[in-house]
Scaffold this active site. Structure first.
Site, PDB file in Angstrom:
ATOM      1  N   ASN A   1       0.866  -1.174   0.000  1.00 48.18           N
ATOM      2  CA  ASN A   1       0.000   0.000   0.000  1.00 48.18           C
ATOM      3  C   ASN A   1       0.904   1.225   0.000  1.00 48.18           C
ATOM      4  O   ASN A   1       1.445   1.605   1.032  1.00 48.18           O
ATOM      5  CB  ASN A   1      -0.892  -0.041   1.251  1.00 48.18           C
ATOM      6  CG  ASN A   1      -1.850   1.128   1.313  1.00 48.18           C
ATOM      7  OD1 ASN A   1      -1.768   2.053   0.512  1.00 48.18           O
ATOM      8  ND2 ASN A   1      -2.758   1.088   2.273  1.00 48.18           N
TER       9      ASN A   1
ATOM     10  N   LYS B   1       3.090   0.785   3.328  1.00 52.29           N
ATOM     11  CA  LYS B   1       2.719  -0.238   4.310  1.00 52.29           C
ATOM     12  C   LYS B   1       2.812  -1.565   3.592  1.00 52.29           C
ATOM     13  O   LYS B   1       2.410  -1.668   2.427  1.00 52.29           O
ATOM     14  CB  LYS B   1       1.281  -0.019   4.797  1.00 52.29           C
ATOM     15  CG  LYS B   1       1.130   1.215   5.661  1.00 52.29           C
ATOM     16  CD  LYS B   1      -0.266   1.247   6.291  1.00 52.29           C
ATOM     17  CE  LYS B   1      -0.664   2.670   6.593  1.00 52.29           C
ATOM     18  NZ  LYS B   1      -2.071   2.949   6.442  1.00 52.29           N
TER      19      LYS B   1
ATOM     20  N   ARG C   1      -2.643  -2.134  -3.514  1.00 56.78           N
ATOM     21  CA  ARG C   1      -3.827  -1.309  -3.322  1.00 56.78           C
ATOM     22  C   ARG C   1      -3.754  -0.177  -4.338  1.00 56.78           C
ATOM     23  O   ARG C   1      -2.791   0.596  -4.366  1.00 56.78           O
ATOM     24  CB  ARG C   1      -3.850  -0.731  -1.913  1.00 56.78           C
ATOM     25  CG  ARG C   1      -5.011   0.199  -1.746  1.00 56.78           C
ATOM     26  CD  ARG C   1      -4.836   1.108  -0.583  1.00 56.78           C
ATOM     27  NE  ARG C   1      -5.975   2.001  -0.502  1.00 56.78           N
ATOM     28  CZ  ARG C   1      -5.942   3.180   0.084  1.00 56.78           C
ATOM     29  NH1 ARG C   1      -4.847   3.602   0.646  1.00 56.78           N
ATOM     30  NH2 ARG C   1      -7.010   3.927   0.119  1.00 56.78           N
TER      31      ARG C   1
ATOM     32  N   HIS D   1     -12.938   3.228  -0.187  1.00 57.19           N
ATOM     33  CA  HIS D   1     -12.979   2.290   0.954  1.00 57.19           C
ATOM     34  C   HIS D   1     -13.676   0.977   0.582  1.00 57.19           C
ATOM     35  O   HIS D   1     -14.138   0.263   1.468  1.00 57.19           O
ATOM     36  CB  HIS D   1     -13.772   2.883   2.150  1.00 57.19           C
ATOM     37  CG  HIS D   1     -13.032   3.906   2.954  1.00 57.19           C
ATOM     38  ND1 HIS D   1     -13.695   4.874   3.646  1.00 57.19           N
ATOM     39  CD2 HIS D   1     -11.720   4.084   3.204  1.00 57.19           C
ATOM     40  CE1 HIS D   1     -12.827   5.642   4.289  1.00 57.19           C
ATOM     41  NE2 HIS D   1     -11.615   5.178   4.025  1.00 57.19           N
TER      42      HIS D   1
ATOM     43  N   ARG E   1     -10.836  16.229   6.220  1.00 51.91           N
ATOM     44  CA  ARG E   1     -11.671  16.530   5.039  1.00 51.91           C
ATOM     45  C   ARG E   1     -13.088  16.896   5.492  1.00 51.91           C
ATOM     46  O   ARG E   1     -13.573  16.336   6.472  1.00 51.91           O
ATOM     47  CB  ARG E   1     -11.723  15.313   4.110  1.00 51.91           C
ATOM     48  CG  ARG E   1     -10.445  15.090   3.341  1.00 51.91           C
ATOM     49  CD  ARG E   1     -10.446  13.735   2.652  1.00 51.91           C
ATOM     50  NE  ARG E   1      -9.689  12.751   3.402  1.00 51.91           N
ATOM     51  CZ  ARG E   1      -9.697  11.445   3.164  1.00 51.91           C
ATOM     52  NH1 ARG E   1     -10.441  10.950   2.206  1.00 51.91           N
ATOM     53  NH2 ARG E   1      -8.974  10.623   3.901  1.00 51.91           N
TER      54      ARG E   1
ATOM     55  N   GLY F   1     -10.562   2.870  12.602  1.00 49.19           N
ATOM     56  CA  GLY F   1      -9.975   3.219  13.903  1.00 49.19           C
ATOM     57  C   GLY F   1     -10.997   3.731  14.905  1.00 49.19           C
ATOM     58  O   GLY F   1     -10.999   3.327  16.074  1.00 49.19           O
ATOM     59  N   ILE F   2     -11.893   4.623  14.483  1.00 49.63           N
ATOM     60  CA  ILE F   2     -12.901   5.174  15.391  1.00 49.63           C
ATOM     61  C   ILE F   2     -14.020   4.142  15.610  1.00 49.63           C
ATOM     62  O   ILE F   2     -14.421   3.867  16.748  1.00 49.63           O
ATOM     63  CB  ILE F   2     -13.481   6.492  14.826  1.00 49.63           C
ATOM     64  CG1 ILE F   2     -12.373   7.532  14.645  1.00 49.63           C
ATOM     65  CG2 ILE F   2     -14.599   7.027  15.710  1.00 49.63           C
ATOM     66  CD1 ILE F   2     -12.795   8.792  13.880  1.00 49.63           C
TER      67      ILE F   2
ATOM     68  N   ASN G   1     -12.892   1.289  17.871  1.00 46.86           N
ATOM     69  CA  ASN G   1     -12.364   1.559  19.216  1.00 46.86           C
ATOM     70  C   ASN G   1     -13.168   2.509  20.087  1.00 46.86           C
ATOM     71  O   ASN G   1     -13.032   2.478  21.304  1.00 46.86           O
ATOM     72  CB  ASN G   1     -10.951   2.140  19.094  1.00 46.86           C
ATOM     73  CG  ASN G   1      -9.987   1.142  18.498  1.00 46.86           C
ATOM     74  OD1 ASN G   1      -9.780   0.068  19.059  1.00 46.86           O
ATOM     75  ND2 ASN G   1      -9.430   1.460  17.350  1.00 46.86           N
TER      76      ASN G   1
ATOM     77  N   GLU H   1      -8.128  -4.819   5.346  1.00 51.73           N
ATOM     78  CA  GLU H   1      -8.031  -4.615   3.897  1.00 51.73           C
ATOM     79  C   GLU H   1      -6.865  -5.405   3.305  1.00 51.73           C
ATOM     80  O   GLU H   1      -6.955  -5.916   2.200  1.00 51.73           O
ATOM     81  CB  GLU H   1      -7.867  -3.110   3.604  1.00 51.73           C
ATOM     82  CG  GLU H   1      -9.148  -2.341   3.895  1.00 51.73           C
ATOM     83  CD  GLU H   1      -8.934  -0.851   4.102  1.00 51.73           C
ATOM     84  OE1 GLU H   1      -8.532  -0.470   5.219  1.00 51.73           O
ATOM     85  OE2 GLU H   1      -9.152  -0.081   3.173  1.00 51.73           O
TER      86      GLU H   1
END
Ligand code: ADP
Length: 409
Positions: free
Chosen positions: A7, A14, A97, A186, A247, A337-338, A341, A391
């Site tokens: 990626n 990554k 990706r 996404h 954004r 992430g949000i 968690n 992913e």
């Protein structure tokens, strides 16, 4: 098959080395042999992190001038004595990706000359992403000439959207000539979590109507009708829809015009504003990191509170809209992430969904952190789940399937 997943972003790489096979996919026990990242590619103090399965994480700072050097660094570690690979040739395939597949790609594909040309053409639509993604392809082709290379697109899952969802109210020639339409992004994440939810229930994605919420730095919601994306909140670019880290999400185009006419840097200034300075960061004059904003909100910072409210309000709005579009949803899934968690954000969103019969199980919600978990009561008419996204795993599996000629589920 050992698949290297890459990626490549504008200043980061990554990577994950994943072992997968038909049996491993069926049993959901594909193995991550190693993973790592290079941050600040192009600088003298790039940060390299690397971890082999079952070993300590390694970390170091060094100069990394470009993506090729970043990938070389990853290979050097993967093939070091006692490393995850005895030889680079042990990598049979590389999964990339690729952000934008336009209307040309409805699913993942082996990269040949024609595919490469099409991806290059699409750089017009994603100038910040596709050229960077392709740098990873060119570098890995040189370093691993025998490995097959596969492209997995963020957009392809959404190619099933009907025209009523993807057309904008512009003269039609702008769609035909300039390809201005909603693409959605996404897709790999929405596809993965919808598959995982069905798998946990020993069913197929085609058995459900789902609303998936990917809430990370970038955020999007997707309406999935029996396995097919029929609408999603990101649009022509990944700026539209929900409020995000940096954004703005939905904004009146008139406001953008108004600002562009006054910005001495014109479109370039607007690009910076809308990609990097807006969203949670803009509203709070901070980094846009949700953890920091929640902390400030808990300390009584009113702007941070408002930002969290705008964030949750938009998620509620989109879920409501997609529940209508789907004519009812069987489940709502949180990821990113949000989403994975933050029990507070999930609770605040669920408070706005009681009309759908959502009944939060507060204890289950508090405990659900980075693992598959139902967060509503047994009695809840619409179940809500946390499903951590993966992913990279989906990219590895798609790569394997493309090479073996197995249809994508
Ligand atoms: P990306 O979209 O770049 O992959 P992630 O999916 O990792 O990013 O999401 C990053 C976001 O998740 C950040 O806003 C971060 O603050 C938020 N996040 C991570 N852990 C928590 C947590 N425990 N509570 C609230 N937000 C969190």
């Amino acid at each position: 098959m050992r698949v290297l997943v890459l990626n490549c972003g504008s200043s980061s790489l990554k990577f994950q080395l994943i072992e997968t096979s038909r049996e491993q996919i069926a049993q959901n026990n594909d193995r991550v042999l190693a993973h790592g990242a290079v941050e600040r590619v192009g600088s003298d103090d790039a940060k390299f992190t690397y971890q082999m399965a079952g070993r300590e994480k390694e970390e170091k700072q060094q100069a990394v001038k470009d993506q090729k050097q970043a990938i070389q660094l990853a290979f050097d570690h993967l093939t070091a004595p006692g490393g995850a690979l005895s030889h680079p040739q042990d990598v049979e395939a590389v999964g990339h990706r690729i952000v934008h597949g336009g209307e040309a790609f409805h699913e993942s594909v082996i990269i040949d000359d024609r595919v490469l040309k099409d991806i290059e053409k699409l750089s017009d639509l994603a100038p910040l992403h596709n050229p960077e993604n392709l740098k990873g392809y060119y570098a890995s082709r040189e370093l691993l000439p025998d490995a097959k290379q596969v492209a997995v697109f963020d957009t392809s899952f959404h190619q099933t959207m009907p025209p009523r969802a993807y057309l904008y109210g512009l003269p039609y020639e702008f769609y035909e000539r300039d390809h201005i339409r909603k693409y959605g992004f996404h897709g790999t994440s929405h596809r993965y979590v919808s598959w995982r939810f069905a798998m946990l229930h020993q069913k197929k994605r085609a058995d459900y109507k789902l609303i998936t919420c990917h809430l990370g730095n970038g955020c999007s919601v997707c309406a999935i009708d029996h396995g097919k994306s029929i609408d999603t909140s990101m649009g022509f670019t990944p700026m539209d829809g929900l409020l995000m880290g940096t954004r703005p999400g939905e904004i009146d185009p008139g406001a953008v015009l108004y600002l562009a006419q006054r910005d001495p840097d014109g479109a370039q200034g607007m690009e910076k504003l809308l990609n990097h300075k807006a969203g949670l960061a803009g509203l709070t004059n901070s980094t846009g990191d949700m953890r920091d904003i929640q902390k400030r909100s808990a300390e009584g910072d009113q702007r941070a509170r408002d930002a969290v409210d705008v964030f949750c309000y938009r998620v509620i709005q989109f879920i409501g809209s997609y529940a209508t579009v789907l004519n009812g949803a069987d489940a709502i899934l949180f990821t990113g992430g949000i989403g994975e968690n933050s029990s507070e954000i999930r609770a605040q969103v669920c408070q706005g969904l009681t009309w759908l019969g959502v009944e939060l199980d507060a204890a289950a919600n508090d405990q659900a952190r980075g693992k598959d978990a139902r967060i509503t009561t047994e009695a809840s008419k619409t179940p809500v789940w946390v499903i951590p996204t993966d992913e990279e795993l989906l990219i590895a599996r798609d790569t394997f399937r493309c090479i073996e000629g197995i249809p994508h589920p």
